[in-house]
Design a protein around this motif. Structure first.
Motif, PDB file in Angstrom:
ATOM      1  N   ALA A 218      -5.458   0.339  -3.111  1.00  0.00           N
ATOM      2  CA  ALA A 218      -4.985   1.480  -2.659  1.00  0.00           C
ATOM      3  C   ALA A 218      -5.377   2.741  -3.572  1.00  0.00           C
ATOM      4  O   ALA A 218      -5.820   3.839  -3.152  1.00  0.00           O
ATOM      5  CB  ALA A 218      -3.384   1.446  -2.255  1.00  0.00           C
ATOM      6  N   LYS A 219      -4.901   2.479  -4.778  1.00  0.00           N
ATOM      7  CA  LYS A 219      -5.192   3.562  -5.960  1.00  0.00           C
ATOM      8  C   LYS A 219      -6.718   3.762  -5.826  1.00  0.00           C
ATOM      9  O   LYS A 219      -7.025   5.172  -5.869  1.00  0.00           O
ATOM     10  CB  LYS A 219      -4.870   2.995  -7.059  1.00  0.00           C
TER      11      LYS A 219
ATOM     12  N   ARG B  86      -3.700  -5.571  -4.216  1.00  0.00           N
ATOM     13  CA  ARG B  86      -3.431  -4.417  -3.147  1.00  0.00           C
ATOM     14  C   ARG B  86      -3.304  -3.012  -3.765  1.00  0.00           C
ATOM     15  O   ARG B  86      -3.500  -1.966  -3.226  1.00  0.00           O
ATOM     16  CB  ARG B  86      -2.404  -4.914  -2.236  1.00  0.00           C
ATOM     17  N   ASP B  87      -2.475  -2.957  -4.805  1.00  0.00           N
ATOM     18  CA  ASP B  87      -1.962  -1.978  -5.369  1.00  0.00           C
ATOM     19  C   ASP B  87      -3.183  -1.122  -6.008  1.00  0.00           C
ATOM     20  O   ASP B  87      -3.682  -0.020  -5.663  1.00  0.00           O
ATOM     21  CB  ASP B  87      -1.114  -1.809  -6.491  1.00  0.00           C
ATOM     22  N   TYR B  88      -3.933  -2.023  -6.734  1.00  0.00           N
ATOM     23  CA  TYR B  88      -5.401  -1.523  -7.276  1.00  0.00           C
ATOM     24  C   TYR B  88      -6.242  -0.927  -6.360  1.00  0.00           C
ATOM     25  O   TYR B  88      -6.948   0.386  -6.356  1.00  0.00           O
ATOM     26  CB  TYR B  88      -6.177  -2.643  -7.960  1.00  0.00           C
TER      27      TYR B  88
ATOM     28  N   SER C  44      -0.639  -9.064  -4.704  1.00  0.00           N
ATOM     29  CA  SER C  44      -0.023  -7.576  -4.848  1.00  0.00           C
ATOM     30  C   SER C  44      -0.621  -6.651  -5.831  1.00  0.00           C
ATOM     31  O   SER C  44      -0.805  -5.480  -5.452  1.00  0.00           O
ATOM     32  CB  SER C  44       1.642  -7.743  -4.854  1.00  0.00           C
ATOM     33  N   ALA C  45      -1.023  -7.176  -7.132  1.00  0.00           N
ATOM     34  CA  ALA C  45      -1.880  -6.517  -7.676  1.00  0.00           C
ATOM     35  C   ALA C  45      -2.986  -5.777  -7.304  1.00  0.00           C
ATOM     36  O   ALA C  45      -3.403  -4.533  -7.476  1.00  0.00           O
ATOM     37  CB  ALA C  45      -1.881  -7.320  -9.108  1.00  0.00           C
TER      38      ALA C  45
END
Lengths: 229, 269
Positions: B136-137, B132-134, B129-130
């Motif tokens: 996307a950003k 994925r967030d990274y 999840s980390a």
């Protein structure tokens, strides 16, 4: 005339059955020989001399000798020379032997097409990828491959049309492809004997199928024309 | 501290010694122009900086970090070479854009591929999840950055065009944006206007000039002497694999000390 009308459905169903075998051999050959051809092309371009010499010699032998002989050797040699008939005598074994021979033979032809396609990509593309920090595989798959495909579609379509007709060579090891099915009506099959027209009729299948392939490759070529270079 | 420190770089191709011990250092934000006749080794020097050629001897350091030192016997791995390359960008004479990608995809391809391996490492360390967030950003940032770069080179309206639809000057400006997208410490240009029609040279030089004004550290091999005089902080003259002249544009162009430099300048002016 009435005899012809009577015989036609019988002949067509036998030819259809043969054509299914032809088609199967064609598809297996493509699925096997396209990736294998790419791998062989890498081998022949390798900077490691022993490997590239070996691969080049192999390609020379396979391209330099008749596919018919290769079919005979692959099918009969295990049984006759090594007393281990791996393929067996049934239709399945004959089909398997034909697949092996065709995949080997066509992957060598394809490898030369791929080699030409890869060599035709300007070296600047490689270097542009390198200075951007890309890995070798990224450069190949993300930069070069589509350009290679665009360059090889015309020669590849030529070779694939030849493959459609070459499948008839599997007749030599009595694989029951469409020529075999048509020829059967000469000697006698399904109560029909001494008829030559079914054999001629097989050509219509090849023609129709190659017509479809020609149109498909034309479309693919057009689709890849969205860019130049 | 200098941003770039080159010491005693040597490179031979077979018996032909192309670089015979080049020493050079460069301050951050400076524009260095390398001039000299063809075959003098200018391009080979740039290629050594970008690790397209591995020098036979000498050392290269960026921001005090040694990238290669041939006194140290260990050979560079592919991974090290790739990492070293990221300190530099290179704009080629022939642009070398990727023809099958749009202008914008040409610019974002390398950053996106780099992001993939970064995200894989984050996934290993901090979970998916980390990562994925990274991802996307960063994807958003890469996209935004590409738009900014296109604006900077004046090609915002060409983002969705293919290279074959652009003029040579426009292609070269895309190539500059593509190199900038990887945010190199030093951007190198190998005769960036030599393959262009004369009327297209100006638009590319204008971009180079604006980059220089924005404080980008650049090494430019060029035959555009007027550009060199206007934009360079420093000009070096290269002849037969050695630097024979090194100074401000005024010093080199108006008061050359070396005989070869004088001959060269006389032949082109």
């Amino acid at each position: 005339m009435s005899q012809f009308v009577e015989q036609l459905p019988v002949v067509l169903s036998a030819l259809n059955e043969g054509f299914v075998q032809t088609l199967k051999l064609f598809i297996v050959t493509l699925l096997g020989a396209l990736p294998l051809g790419l791998i062989i092309s890498f081998g022949s371009m390798s900077k490691f001399k022993p490997l590239s010499s070996f691969v080049k010699t192999f390609v020379w032998i396979v391209r330099g000798s008749p596919l018919m002989i290769q079919l005979l050797i692959i099918f009969y040699m295990p049984g006759i020379v090594f007393h281990n008939p791996v393929f067996g005598g049934g239709e399945e074994g004959r089909f398997a032997a034909a697949c092996v021979a065709f995949v080997i033979n066509y992957s060598c032809y394809f490898s030369e097409i791929f080699r030409g396609g890869i060599k035709s990509i300007p070296y600047g593309q490689q270097e542009a990828g390198e200075v951007l920090g890309l890995t070798k595989s990224q450069i190949f798959f993300r930069i070069k491959l589509l350009q290679v495909i665009k360059h090889v579609v015309p020669p590849m379509s030529n070779e694939i049309i030849t493959l459609v007709k070459d499948t008839s060579l599997a007749r030599i090891i009595a694989m029951q492809e469409i020529i075999w099915a048509g020829e059967a009506f000469l000697k006698g099959s399904h109560g029909i004997a001494g008829q030559v027209w079914p054999l001629f009729f097989t050509a219509v299948y090849y023609l129709a199928f190659n017509g479809i392939l020609t149109i498909a490759f034309g479309k693919l070529e057009k689709k890849l024309n969205y860019y130049r270079g | 501290m200098s941003i770039l420190e080159i010491k005693n770089i040597r490179k031979s191709f077979g018996k032909n010694e192309v670089l015979k011990g080049i020493d050079l250092s460069l301050e951050k934000g400076n524009v260095l122009v390398i001039i000299g006749s063809s075959g003098s080794g200018k391009t080979t020097l740039l290629r050594c900086l970008n690790f397209l050629e591995i020098p036979d001897g000498g050392s290269i350091a960026v921001n005090g970090e040694t990238l290669i030192d041939t006194n140290d016997s260990s050979t560079l791995t592919d991974k090290q070479i790739r990492k070293n390359r990221l300190h530099f960008g290179l704009v080629f004479q022939q642009f070398n854009l990727f023809p099958q990608y749009t202008v914008k995809d040409n610019i974002t391809l390398a950053p996106k591929l780099a992001l993939k391996s970064e995200a894989a490492e984050i996934k290993k360390a901090n979970g998916s999840s980390a990562a994925r967030d990274y991802k996307a950003k960063r994807l958003h940032e890469i996209d935004k950055k590409a738009d900014e770069l296109l604006q900077q080179v004046g090609l915002s309206d060409k983002a969705e065009s293919y290279p074959c639809e652009l003029s040579g000057g426009q292609q070269q400006r895309v190539a500059i944006a593509r190199a900038l997208a990887m945010e190199p410490d030093i951007l190198c240009f190998d005769e960036p206007t030599s393959a262009l029609d004369p009327e297209l040279v100006g638009e590319v030089l204008k971009v180079l000039k604006s980059l220089a004004e924005s404080g980008k550290t650049m090494v430019v091999v060029t035959h555009e002497m007027r550009f060199a005089r206007e934009v360079a902080d420093r000009v070096v003259f290269m002849s037969e694999g050695v630097l024979t002249e090194d100074g401000t544009p005024d010093e080199v162009f108006d008061h050359p000390k070396n005989e070869r430099t004088k001959q060269f300048l006389q032949s082109i002016f």
